[in-house]
Enzyme design. Sequence first.
Site, PDB file in Angstrom:
ATOM      1  N   ASP A   9       0.872  -1.157   0.000  1.00  0.00           N
ATOM      2  CA  ASP A   9       0.000   0.000   0.000  1.00  0.00           C
ATOM      3  C   ASP A   9       0.930   1.234   0.000  1.00  0.00           C
ATOM      4  OD1 ASP A   9      -2.472   1.486   0.631  1.00  0.00           O
ATOM      5  OD2 ASP A   9      -1.497   1.805   2.561  1.00  0.00           O
ATOM      6  N   ASP A  11      -0.010   5.133   0.909  1.00  0.00           N
ATOM      7  CA  ASP A  11      -0.201   6.101   1.995  1.00  0.00           C
ATOM      8  C   ASP A  11      -0.208   5.382   3.344  1.00  0.00           C
ATOM      9  OD1 ASP A  11      -0.487   8.278   0.242  1.00  0.00           O
ATOM     10  OD2 ASP A  11      -2.579   7.784  -0.107  1.00  0.00           O
TER      11      ASP A  11
END
Length: 215
Positions: A9, A11
């Site tokens: 991922d 952020d």
Amino acid sequence: MTIKAFIFDLDGVLADTTEYHYRGWKYVADEEGIPFTREENERLRGIPRRESLELILKGRTYPEDKIQALMAKKNEHYLELLREIRPRDALPGARELLEEIRRAGLKSALGSASKNARFVIERLGIADLLDAISDGNSVERQKPAPDLFLRAANQLGLPPRECVVVEDAAAGIEAARAGGFRSVGLGPRERVGEAEAVFPSLENVKLNDLLTALK
Ligand code: B16
Ligand code: MG
């Protein structure tokens, strides 16, 4: 089962952008006179732009053109804050781990709900360390649907069970599990406790620590 790749991922995992997302939404919420706290922002981790706005509006109904305008305003403000983002804004341990994965002959991919993901990884100087990129522009159904990660695995030519999803959001862990991926959660157990293994962050985390935790 052998692990051949990691799907990261962006952020909250590779990039320190959570505060910028908060400030972008706070700007919009303040203009609309809607209360919005950092604590509420925590619940928006991994949640796409439109769904984030709907959560902020808390049941207030706005016409579609207003929704579009508010999303555009948040993104403008977010991009303005991102102008300052540099390689040093990669989260501690992220670059080192990507480099170690590459040296070990394993693959890395990006699986981010953000439509700004490509811009961010370029600015962080980690784009070359990623073998595949799936982002907010790549699929229709976002997390907690597994589509984003399934697309990344497909790009890598690997089945989900040979890929580890590394996530900081509950919605992301749910997506990983729904797709049959191995999973590592980063952050407090209340948030990512559904993952197979949990670490506070990637700081000082070596490839071997991840592989050992997933045995
Ligand atoms: P954008 P991730 C997510 O990225 C963020 O966690 C979430 O806060 C944001 O609303 C979403 O991306 C959409 O971002 O507005 O840039 O398209 O954690 O999945 O990498
Ligand atoms: Mg995240």
